[in-house]
Design an enzyme around this catalytic site. Sequence first.
Site, short mmCIF file in Angstrom:
data_model
loop_
_atom_site.label_atom_id
_atom_site.label_comp_id
_atom_site.label_asym_id
_atom_site.label_seq_id
_atom_site.Cartn_x
_atom_site.Cartn_y
_atom_site.Cartn_z
N GLU A 1 0.75 -1.39 0.13
CA GLU A 1 -0.29 0.03 0.09
C GLU A 1 1.48 1.39 -0.54
O GLU A 1 0.26 1.94 -0.49
CB GLU A 1 -0.44 -0.12 1.24
CG GLU A 1 -2.06 -1.11 0.96
CD GLU A 1 -2.87 -1.16 -0.01
OE1 GLU A 1 -2.92 -0.54 -0.52
OE2 GLU A 1 -2.87 -2.31 -0.02
N HIS B 1 3.54 6.51 -6.26
CA HIS B 1 2.73 7.11 -6.88
C HIS B 1 2.20 7.61 -7.09
O HIS B 1 2.43 8.96 -7.75
CB HIS B 1 1.74 5.63 -7.80
CG HIS B 1 2.19 5.57 -8.93
ND1 HIS B 1 0.76 4.71 -9.27
CD2 HIS B 1 2.29 6.27 -9.97
CE1 HIS B 1 1.59 4.70 -10.84
NE2 HIS B 1 2.07 6.17 -11.33
#
Length: 684
Positions: free
Chosen positions: A475, A481
């Site tokens: 996660e 990202h």
Amino acid sequence: MTQTVNPFFEPYNTPHGTVPFDRIEKACYKPAFEEGMRRQCAEIDAITGNPEAPTFANTILPYERSGELLHRVSAVFSNLLSAETDDELQALAEEMMPRLSGHADSISLNERLFERVKCVYESREKESLSTEQCKLLEDIYKGFTRSGANLPEAERERYRSLRKELSMLSLQFGMHNLKETNAYSLLLTDKESLSGLPDSIVAAAAEAAAAKQKEGWLFTLHAPVYVPFLTYADRRDLRRQLYMAYHTLGTGEGENSNVEAVKRLVNLRLELARLLGYDNYAAYTLEERMAGTPGAVYGLLDKLMEAYTPAARREYAEVEALAREEQGAGFTLMPWDWSYYAQKLKERKFNIDDERLRPYFELSRVVQGVFGLAGRLYGISFRRCPEIPVYHKDVEAYEVFDRDGSFLAVFYADFHPREGKHAGAWMTTYKEQWICEETGEDSRPHVSVVMNFTKPTKEKPALLTFSEVETFLHEFGHSLHAMFARTTYASLSGTNVYWDFVELPSQFMENFAVQKEFLHTFARHYLTDEPLPDEWVDRLVEAANFNVAYACLRQVGFGLIDMAWHTRTAPFEGDVPAYEKEAMAPVQLFPLVEGTCMSTQFSHIFAGGYAAGYYSYKWAEVLDADAFSLFKQRGIFNREVADAFRREILSKGGTEHPMTLYKRFRGQEPTIDALLERNGVKRP
């Protein structure tokens, strides 16, 4: 309400403009939704009413920026609906979701708006557009055509109706699953029934029982309880009881049944796809994926089955042999036996045990280790910020700073299960990154990771399993990202990429979990401060591929279920469990268990965004193994390679086709070879 101004209607007077959770009451949502829809309608009317010829500047850009208030309230509401929900929020969701779906459709089916978008798209060669502007224009144009903009009026109305019902059914599916999960508990009052269970699980179960004002030990279907129970409980009948409760969620005839919802969702999706000119829903969905076609997905799944099935059968036989050694030659290994005997075999082969590892994975130190890894790779740092409001006392908020000391993002961490939180783990955003073209200001993102890790007890802090450490890394990869995003447009920012590309940054981070150099940075005993022994690290690395083929086939099986439902070309009226078992038959290793069903609790595809996309985990695994092989070649902390990964993958979002980005980073297209080598299925 005790306040006169709805906090959604004014700028957030908080650090970095974060959500003022402490000021948002449930009564704030509905008027904010309604005002957000009203404002966006006015913004769309301004675009369609513009007498000037359509251009990128007067049509595409204002369309991209429209709905700011609606996006803000939707982000908060939808995230809390998963992370901190209750009956009142769920009732409001059931009321608002059809209206929000109808609002979105009124925009995507607005003929005047589409004509302007189409005009800009068809004359795009006449404008000097950047690569990112071209991608935004293409995405918006395709978004309209894939949402029925080219349909005749009667069919557009049917499209609206389908979308509205699908929205409601998906919402109800998730709610039913949560309610069924929360409704179940196994109360044990005989201490002998706890045989085999680790002290940490027993202590947590005692606290859970006390919290419900019951005597004994209370076990639930939440992952931090369910997984270790099936792994360690000596009582086979109790393992079976918990297994059957979990694998029959949504199969009953009560108000929380999902059987009819599965059928209806599948059939409505098929109708929607056919309405838009596609053979099936998978063909419709995969047009906007790296895979491209159902044939390419089945091609990957077939390759994986061919490569991993022989090894998976050997793994199954080895676990079965141990079980029969203990229970007798006539013993039949069942699904509720797998984790129990697999753990025994793992201990025998590698002398490694999750429970012995737990003391070395105290949560706060794992957090430091993961943050430190990001610092070592990318030069970023995290600072806890108590001034940032949070939605629950368990949530921690951090400011994130870049290598040069500039502010990069806000990061929320929500680690532990509770009744208002859905099962699983996920990353989400409260605010996307984007750049104001007029001023050049870079508006930074607010990112959240939500998990269901083992809770602390009165005697011990939160001690994670190795699997939970991997989940955190996964996660956290998603969050990087989003945090590293540096794009002009919010809709192309961060994780707004193809679904079979979005898992690359997350699964890439999991590779570090079995790297000795990383583990040594944080894995220390929470009481003695002794580092995780080198020999244990070696065993952990050796055990990384334990039963990896079985795990692969399990994931392939879920992909086969997903594709079976979404490659249908005729409506489904049959038996849901039977259809599912037929789809999974090619990878079935256990004897069939009557009454069980995955589909009725398969929230990824029926309440999430993974319909015709569950394969993407394995697709991205091919990518992440190939990408990490470059780090293995040059050094796992190599700053030059990490900078290239950040520059070409993590910062670009959806501004270019993912294969273009990947090849720019890696210098070649990915192959399955690196994955097979990493898993020991193929020699280097």
